[in-house]
Design a protein around this motif. Structure first.
Motif, PDB file in Angstrom:
ATOM      1  N   MET A   1      12.986  31.638  13.159  1.00 43.95           N
ATOM      2  CA  MET A   1      14.276  31.636  12.432  1.00 43.95           C
ATOM      3  C   MET A   1      15.426  31.417  13.408  1.00 43.95           C
ATOM      4  O   MET A   1      15.678  32.232  14.295  1.00 43.95           O
ATOM      5  N   ARG A   2      16.152  30.318  13.222  1.00 45.57           N
ATOM      6  CA  ARG A   2      17.313  30.073  14.065  1.00 45.57           C
ATOM      7  C   ARG A   2      18.498  30.879  13.543  1.00 45.57           C
ATOM      8  O   ARG A   2      18.627  31.108  12.332  1.00 45.57           O
ATOM      9  N   GLU A   3      19.345  31.303  14.436  1.00 47.23           N
ATOM     10  CA  GLU A   3      20.502  32.106  14.050  1.00 47.23           C
ATOM     11  C   GLU A   3      21.547  31.212  13.380  1.00 47.23           C
ATOM     12  O   GLU A   3      21.815  30.111  13.844  1.00 47.23           O
ATOM     13  N   LYS A   4      22.134  31.697  12.306  1.00 41.64           N
ATOM     14  CA  LYS A   4      23.089  30.883  11.556  1.00 41.64           C
ATOM     15  C   LYS A   4      24.506  30.978  12.133  1.00 41.64           C
ATOM     16  O   LYS A   4      24.928  32.042  12.573  1.00 41.64           O
ATOM     17  N   VAL A   5      25.207  29.862  12.111  1.00 40.03           N
ATOM     18  CA  VAL A   5      26.635  29.838  12.443  1.00 40.03           C
ATOM     19  C   VAL A   5      27.349  29.171  11.281  1.00 40.03           C
ATOM     20  O   VAL A   5      26.894  28.144  10.775  1.00 40.03           O
ATOM     21  N   LEU A   6      28.453  29.772  10.840  1.00 42.90           N
ATOM     22  CA  LEU A   6      29.202  29.229   9.708  1.00 42.90           C
ATOM     23  C   LEU A   6      30.336  28.328  10.197  1.00 42.90           C
ATOM     24  O   LEU A   6      31.187  28.747  10.989  1.00 42.90           O
ATOM     25  N   ILE A   7      30.330  27.093   9.703  1.00 41.96           N
ATOM     26  CA  ILE A   7      31.425  26.158   9.974  1.00 41.96           C
ATOM     27  C   ILE A   7      32.333  26.125   8.751  1.00 41.96           C
ATOM     28  O   ILE A   7      31.869  25.855   7.638  1.00 41.96           O
ATOM     29  N   ASN A   8      33.619  26.397   8.953  1.00 41.62           N
ATOM     30  CA  ASN A   8      34.611  26.239   7.900  1.00 41.62           C
ATOM     31  C   ASN A   8      35.393  24.972   8.219  1.00 41.62           C
ATOM     32  O   ASN A   8      36.126  24.925   9.210  1.00 41.62           O
ATOM     33  N   ASP A   9      35.215  23.927   7.399  1.00 42.73           N
ATOM     34  CA  ASP A   9      35.905  22.674   7.718  1.00 42.73           C
ATOM     35  C   ASP A   9      37.349  22.722   7.211  1.00 42.73           C
ATOM     36  O   ASP A   9      37.597  22.752   6.011  1.00 42.73           O
ATOM     37  N   VAL A  10      38.273  22.722   8.153  1.00 42.79           N
ATOM     38  CA  VAL A  10      39.689  22.822   7.811  1.00 42.79           C
ATOM     39  C   VAL A  10      40.361  21.445   7.755  1.00 42.79           C
ATOM     40  O   VAL A  10      41.577  21.342   7.603  1.00 42.79           O
ATOM     41  N   GLY A  11      39.536  20.388   7.855  1.00 39.63           N
ATOM     42  CA  GLY A  11      40.087  19.031   7.812  1.00 39.63           C
ATOM     43  C   GLY A  11      40.963  18.777   6.587  1.00 39.63           C
ATOM     44  O   GLY A  11      42.078  18.257   6.716  1.00 39.63           O
ATOM     45  N   PRO A  12      40.482  19.148   5.373  1.00 38.19           N
ATOM     46  CA  PRO A  12      41.288  18.885   4.180  1.00 38.19           C
ATOM     47  C   PRO A  12      42.635  19.616   4.178  1.00 38.19           C
ATOM     48  O   PRO A  12      43.512  19.288   3.374  1.00 38.19           O
ATOM     49  N   ARG A  13      42.810  20.581   5.064  1.00 40.85           N
ATOM     50  CA  ARG A  13      44.118  21.246   5.168  1.00 40.85           C
ATOM     51  C   ARG A  13      44.734  20.944   6.535  1.00 40.85           C
ATOM     52  O   ARG A  13      45.635  20.125   6.665  1.00 40.85           O
ATOM     53  N   ASP A  14      44.229  21.541   7.583  1.00 41.11           N
ATOM     54  CA  ASP A  14      44.820  21.383   8.919  1.00 41.11           C
ATOM     55  C   ASP A  14      44.767  19.929   9.380  1.00 41.11           C
ATOM     56  O   ASP A  14      45.643  19.447  10.096  1.00 41.11           O
ATOM     57  N   GLY A  15      43.739  19.225   8.920  1.00 43.26           N
ATOM     58  CA  GLY A  15      43.580  17.837   9.341  1.00 43.26           C
ATOM     59  C   GLY A  15      44.513  16.876   8.637  1.00 43.26           C
ATOM     60  O   GLY A  15      44.973  15.901   9.233  1.00 43.26           O
ATOM     61  N   LEU A  16      44.800  17.147   7.377  1.00 42.19           N
ATOM     62  CA  LEU A  16      45.586  16.187   6.591  1.00 42.19           C
ATOM     63  C   LEU A  16      47.072  16.488   6.557  1.00 42.19           C
ATOM     64  O   LEU A  16      47.875  15.628   6.221  1.00 42.19           O
ATOM     65  N   GLN A  17      47.455  17.718   6.904  1.00 40.48           N
ATOM     66  CA  GLN A  17      48.830  18.145   6.645  1.00 40.48           C
ATOM     67  C   GLN A  17      49.879  17.397   7.454  1.00 40.48           C
ATOM     68  O   GLN A  17      51.050  17.360   7.081  1.00 40.48           O
ATOM     69  N   ASN A  18      49.459  16.785   8.560  1.00 36.47           N
ATOM     70  CA  ASN A  18      50.446  16.202   9.468  1.00 36.47           C
ATOM     71  C   ASN A  18      50.156  14.733   9.758  1.00 36.47           C
ATOM     72  O   ASN A  18      50.482  14.237  10.821  1.00 36.47           O
ATOM     73  N   GLN A  19      49.517  14.030   8.818  1.00 38.75           N
ATOM     74  CA  GLN A  19      49.202  12.626   9.033  1.00 38.75           C
ATOM     75  C   GLN A  19      50.330  11.734   8.521  1.00 38.75           C
ATOM     76  O   GLN A  19      51.062  12.118   7.615  1.00 38.75           O
ATOM     77  N   GLN A  20      50.422  10.535   9.095  1.00 42.07           N
ATOM     78  CA  GLN A  20      51.377   9.534   8.599  1.00 42.07           C
ATOM     79  C   GLN A  20      51.086   9.234   7.128  1.00 42.07           C
ATOM     80  O   GLN A  20      51.992   9.100   6.319  1.00 42.07           O
ATOM     81  N   ARG A  21      49.821   9.113   6.827  1.00 35.80           N
ATOM     82  CA  ARG A  21      49.428   8.706   5.484  1.00 35.80           C
ATOM     83  C   ARG A  21      49.093   9.941   4.646  1.00 35.80           C
ATOM     84  O   ARG A  21      48.300  10.773   5.066  1.00 35.80           O
ATOM     85  N   VAL A  22      49.725  10.049   3.477  1.00 35.32           N
ATOM     86  CA  VAL A  22      49.428  11.153   2.561  1.00 35.32           C
ATOM     87  C   VAL A  22      48.337  10.697   1.598  1.00 35.32           C
ATOM     88  O   VAL A  22      48.486   9.680   0.927  1.00 35.32           O
ATOM     89  N   LEU A  23      47.242  11.429   1.577  1.00 35.77           N
ATOM     90  CA  LEU A  23      46.121  11.026   0.725  1.00 35.77           C
ATOM     91  C   LEU A  23      46.333  11.475  -0.721  1.00 35.77           C
ATOM     92  O   LEU A  23      47.002  12.468  -0.989  1.00 35.77           O
ATOM     93  N   ARG A  24      45.730  10.732  -1.620  1.00 30.22           N
ATOM     94  CA  ARG A  24      45.770  11.088  -3.041  1.00 30.22           C
ATOM     95  C   ARG A  24      44.781  12.228  -3.318  1.00 30.22           C
ATOM     96  O   ARG A  24      43.834  12.442  -2.554  1.00 30.22           O
ATOM     97  N   VAL A  25      45.014  12.923  -4.408  1.00 30.88           N
ATOM     98  CA  VAL A  25      44.136  14.037  -4.792  1.00 30.88           C
ATOM     99  C   VAL A  25      42.675  13.582  -4.835  1.00 30.88           C
ATOM    100  O   VAL A  25      41.785  14.247  -4.301  1.00 30.88           O
ATOM    101  N   GLU A  26      42.410  12.410  -5.412  1.00 33.56           N
ATOM    102  CA  GLU A  26      41.019  11.916  -5.527  1.00 33.56           C
ATOM    103  C   GLU A  26      40.392  11.724  -4.155  1.00 33.56           C
ATOM    104  O   GLU A  26      39.197  11.965  -3.973  1.00 33.56           O
ATOM    105  N   GLN A  27      41.211  11.261  -3.201  1.00 30.20           N
ATOM    106  CA  GLN A  27      40.675  11.060  -1.844  1.00 30.20           C
ATOM    107  C   GLN A  27      40.351  12.400  -1.197  1.00 30.20           C
ATOM    108  O   GLN A  27      39.320  12.553  -0.538  1.00 30.20           O
ATOM    109  N   ARG A  28      41.243  13.374  -1.395  1.00 33.30           N
ATOM    110  CA  ARG A  28      41.004  14.705  -0.821  1.00 33.30           C
ATOM    111  C   ARG A  28      39.724  15.307  -1.429  1.00 33.30           C
ATOM    112  O   ARG A  28      38.912  15.919  -0.727  1.00 33.30           O
ATOM    113  N   VAL A  29      39.561  15.122  -2.724  1.00 34.41           N
ATOM    114  CA  VAL A  29      38.357  15.626  -3.393  1.00 34.41           C
ATOM    115  C   VAL A  29      37.116  14.903  -2.846  1.00 34.41           C
ATOM    116  O   VAL A  29      36.080  15.526  -2.587  1.00 34.41           O
ATOM    117  N   GLN A  30      37.242  13.597  -2.654  1.00 31.20           N
ATOM    118  CA  GLN A  30      36.115  12.798  -2.154  1.00 31.20           C
ATOM    119  C   GLN A  30      35.684  13.279  -0.761  1.00 31.20           C
ATOM    120  O   GLN A  30      34.484  13.365  -0.471  1.00 31.20           O
TER     121      GLN A  30
END
Lengths: 305, 305
Positions: free
Chosen positions: B1-30
């Motif tokens: 049994m390998r030990e589990k590590v939890l990854i919380n992907d913050v891309g949809p928040r921390d990653g997108l909040q400061n981009q030149q391009r603002v993504l549409r809701v459908e893209q964020r969901v995708q």
């Protein structure tokens, strides 16, 4: 008193050997002079290998002549065999570095010899070096991962290191030639080697292929290793190992070490200027993320420590 | 049994909040659907902040609606205040994340409040969350280094963490907002926090500004931390913290963890495909060095482990 860590800049050898552009002797000397001026005390100045196979390392004797005279500087050169040793000795190298691969396939590809034949050769060279008062470093390549054989047996590396010491190596350098080691594997192998042979006689050499060079250096520090290879600008890669990309960038390694309270004796700003110069000479983007720190520093926002 | 590590992907928040391009809701969901399909079990889906200040986070309620229904998935959102909490609760978030900066200057810049006022607000929100059966994470920003005040006092972080737990935080996330922490400082602070509060309630959030995100994750693992934020493609950065660049790339973090024998539950190849998609949507080069591994893997030269 901050604890000292020794940086051996392998840029003039490992960094230049596989570039599109072959630098002139004067340029290679200029890079090394820049490194020394920034406070680097150990450089891998070149290699006495076939100029046909590796044209960028031709005239290493002239490079050594161009940097003779600086006392307190370790001028290392890579040698593939006994003939290379003689050339290095005659050219005034302080230290010779002989590479042995931890796997048969990689050793065959690198020097067309079995590991056992390489060891026998190392014994003769190290004995000669001892007699000539030249420091000898045995470097164990693909110590964690081989591009041809996969994961390397740590026991094999332990044995090889023991035999290199037995044959008269002053230091043994453990190299992650293709940048595939991870910090846990580094901590484990370097810890075992340090317990067996003493950390002060060990060095590490990491490539940044998987962005793990700095993490691996931290893990090796944790095993009491205090000598590291790195290359100005993060340039480099082995011509015979598929997938090997740049070395750990000296700028990043110095930034990491100084930030953690170690004393490298190196002026980071001066080092970064050498990195820019190397990038211009080679016309390649140089790696290293320390420039981010410089930008922050200039903004007086985030001090180094 | 390998030990589990939890990854919380913050891309949809921390990653997108400061981009030149603002993504549409459908893209964020995708993007989020892609992450979940690759095996990610925890995502920071968005933020209930002013859409005027951070237009990329507008309609986070619609994003949550678009990913509702997947059971066993932690849908986190960032909230700045009690109003944000109510919006998050009404939109069906499982977890709310409230950020408090470890320094006064950064907290003022981030939420225009004193740290003490932020704490008082946290207390009210965490109590409400407990009553509503919503998980609450207190995130301590600039925990090692502040772009305005320099090095952060570890004692301050210890105290803040203690108060956040006391007020009802389920987890406390320790964040290196500008990517200026080093592995020794991470090992030291996370070790102290783990001894005091238990490692299982701690998480870490690193940026790769100085190429140290992976080294810092290794150091935190060494202090028994098993929950990490990272962002798909290494996108991101805080709009109010000068010098903050991309988050640790999820691809690299998964590569590191799996290579060291931990179980993330994430399919790296599938994750890299999401990373490429995100790069196309934003028209930015996405970070992450795991693609080097993919290339090696395809060549059958260097297996992951």
């Amino acid at each position: 008193m901050r604890e000292k860590v020794l940086i051996n800049d392998v840029g003039p050898r490992d960094g230049l050997q596989n570039q599109q552009r072959v630098l002139r002797v004067e340029q290679r000397v200029q890079i090394i002079r820049g490194l020394l001026k920034a406070g680097v005390r150990s450089v891998e100045a070149g290699a006495f290998v076939s100029p046909k196979a590796v044209p960028a390392m031709a005239h290493t004797d002239q490079v050594l002549a161009g940097i003779a005279g600086d006392s307190g500087v370790d001028r290392q050169v890579l040698i593939p065999n006994a003939k290379g040793y003689e050339l290095a000795r005659d050219a005034g190298a302080n230290t010779v570095v002989l590479v042995i691969c931890a796997t048969e396939t990689m050793n065959q590809r690198n020097v067309r010899m079995s590991v056992e034949d390489s060891l026998a050769q190392a014994q003769g060279i190290f004995q000669a070096a001892q007699a000539d008062g030249i420091r000898a470093v045995g470097c164990i390549a693909v110590a964690w991962q081989c591009p041809f054989e996969g994961a390397t047996d740590p026991g094999k590396v332990m044995d090889l290191a023991g035999r290199l010491f037995e044959f008269g190596a002053d230091d043994v350098n453990i190299a992650d030639t293709i940048g595939a080691a991870n910090p846990m594997a580094v901590r484990s192998l370097m810890g075992a080697l340090a317990r067996e042979y003493g950390a002060q006689r060990l060095a590490c050499h990491f490539h940044d292929t998987r962005a793990l060079a700095l993490g691996n250096i931290y893990a090796a520090l944790d095993a009491d290793v205090r000598k590291f290879d790195s290359a100005i600008g993060g340039i480099g890669g082995c011509p015979f190992a598929p997938g090997a990309t740049g070395n750990a960038a000296s700028e990043d390694v110095v930034m990491l070490l100084e930030q953690m309270g170690f004393d490298t004796g190196i002026d980071l700003i001066a080092l970064m200027e050498v990195g820019s110069m190397v990038g211009s000479m080679l016309d390649v983007p140089t790696g290293g993320r320390a420039d981010t720190w410089r930008r922050l520093q200039v903004e007086k926002d985030a001090p180094l420590t």
